[in-house]
Motif scaffolding. Structure first.
Motif, mmCIF file in Angstrom:
data_model
loop_
_atom_site.group_PDB
_atom_site.id
_atom_site.type_symbol
_atom_site.label_atom_id
_atom_site.label_comp_id
_atom_site.label_asym_id
_atom_site.label_seq_id
_atom_site.Cartn_x
_atom_site.Cartn_y
_atom_site.Cartn_z
ATOM 1 N N ASP A 90 0.779 -1.222 -0.108
ATOM 2 C CA ASP A 90 -0.131 0.093 0.173
ATOM 3 C C ASP A 90 0.887 1.066 0.086
ATOM 4 O O ASP A 90 0.372 2.026 -0.764
ATOM 5 C CB ASP A 90 -0.981 0.067 1.132
ATOM 6 N N ALA A 91 1.961 0.961 0.771
ATOM 7 C CA ALA A 91 2.830 2.467 0.819
ATOM 8 C C ALA A 91 3.507 2.568 -0.647
ATOM 9 O O ALA A 91 3.571 3.595 -0.800
ATOM 10 C CB ALA A 91 3.792 2.142 1.994
ATOM 11 N N ARG A 92 3.952 1.491 -1.069
ATOM 12 C CA ARG A 92 4.525 1.712 -2.541
ATOM 13 C C ARG A 92 3.401 2.229 -3.614
ATOM 14 O O ARG A 92 3.870 3.185 -4.167
ATOM 15 C CB ARG A 92 4.996 0.144 -3.151
ATOM 16 N N GLU A 93 2.097 1.647 -3.342
ATOM 17 C CA GLU A 93 1.149 2.199 -4.352
ATOM 18 C C GLU A 93 0.938 3.812 -4.157
ATOM 19 O O GLU A 93 0.657 4.224 -4.721
ATOM 20 C CB GLU A 93 -0.027 1.388 -4.191
ATOM 21 N N GLU A 94 0.807 3.938 -2.785
ATOM 22 C CA GLU A 94 0.574 5.605 -2.430
ATOM 23 C C GLU A 94 1.831 6.449 -2.947
ATOM 24 O O GLU A 94 1.445 7.323 -3.191
ATOM 25 C CB GLU A 94 0.358 5.690 -0.820
ATOM 26 N N ALA A 95 2.883 5.940 -2.757
ATOM 27 C CA ALA A 95 4.205 6.620 -3.117
ATOM 28 C C ALA A 95 4.077 6.710 -4.923
ATOM 29 O O ALA A 95 4.388 7.684 -5.234
ATOM 30 C CB ALA A 95 5.281 5.813 -2.777
ATOM 31 N N GLU A 96 3.586 5.704 -5.377
ATOM 32 C CA GLU A 96 3.676 5.794 -6.883
ATOM 33 C C GLU A 96 2.685 6.702 -7.389
ATOM 34 O O GLU A 96 2.635 7.336 -8.362
ATOM 35 C CB GLU A 96 3.452 4.167 -7.419
ATOM 36 N N ALA A 97 1.337 6.509 -6.599
ATOM 37 C CA ALA A 97 0.194 7.337 -7.154
ATOM 38 C C ALA A 97 0.545 8.898 -6.687
ATOM 39 O O ALA A 97 0.183 9.868 -7.535
ATOM 40 C CB ALA A 97 -1.038 7.042 -6.021
ATOM 41 N N SER A 98 1.105 9.058 -5.635
ATOM 42 C CA SER A 98 1.772 10.318 -5.106
ATOM 43 C C SER A 98 2.622 11.081 -6.202
ATOM 44 O O SER A 98 2.699 12.091 -6.480
ATOM 45 C CB SER A 98 2.473 10.505 -3.936
ATOM 46 N N ARG A 99 3.577 10.133 -6.815
ATOM 47 C CA ARG A 99 4.656 10.559 -7.665
ATOM 48 C C ARG A 99 3.893 10.916 -8.966
ATOM 49 O O ARG A 99 4.111 12.026 -9.611
ATOM 50 C CB ARG A 99 5.597 9.445 -7.952
ATOM 51 N N SER A 101 0.733 11.594 -9.254
ATOM 52 C CA SER A 101 0.162 13.141 -9.146
ATOM 53 C C SER A 101 0.919 14.484 -9.067
ATOM 54 O O SER A 101 0.751 15.365 -9.783
ATOM 55 C CB SER A 101 -0.715 13.182 -7.968
#
Length: 126
Positions: A90-99, A101
């Motif tokens: 989830d953290a990786r996905e969140e970081a990827e989504a943040s990147r 965005s």
């Protein structure tokens, strides 16, 4: 003169029967004399056997409890590992989504700046 006696079959049979009867009587007498001691030994032996059965049952119960506890700990460790893996994912996905965005926002800001410069240039020319 020699002492010769002819032991016939009937006499040998009675002698053997008497000897067997004497042995049986001796056995019964010895058995009856040892009977109180034997009963005490048998009672003691039965008590030890009962204690042994109790110890074995207790040991088996403890082994079963230990096995259940070990299985539960293994299950908890596995669940914790799965939870940690999910959290990391989830953290990786969140970081990827943040990147992503941030990249989209940066691209939009860059385009907005480009459009502003273009509009300013057109305003100066026009």
């Amino acid at each position: 003169m020699k002492f010769t006696r002819d032991h016939g079959l009937a006499e040998r049979r009675t002698t053997a029967t008497d000897a067997k009867a004497a042995l049986l009587q001796a056995y019964k007498a010895a058995h009856a004399a040892a009977d109180p001691e034997r009963e005490a030994r048998m009672a003691e032996r039965a008590a030890r056997a009962e204690e042994r059965v109790k110890r074995h049952a207790e040991r088996d119960r403890l082994k079963a409890e230990e096995k259940i506890r070990a299985e539960q700990e293994a299950r908890e460790r596995e669940e914790a590992a799965i939870a940690a893996a999910n959290a990391e994912k989830d953290a990786r996905e969140e970081a990827e989504a943040s990147r992503i965005s941030r990249v989209v926002e940066d691209e939009a800001a860059r385009k907005a700046e480009r459009d502003r410069r273009y509009a300013a240039r057109k305003a100066r020319q026009g």
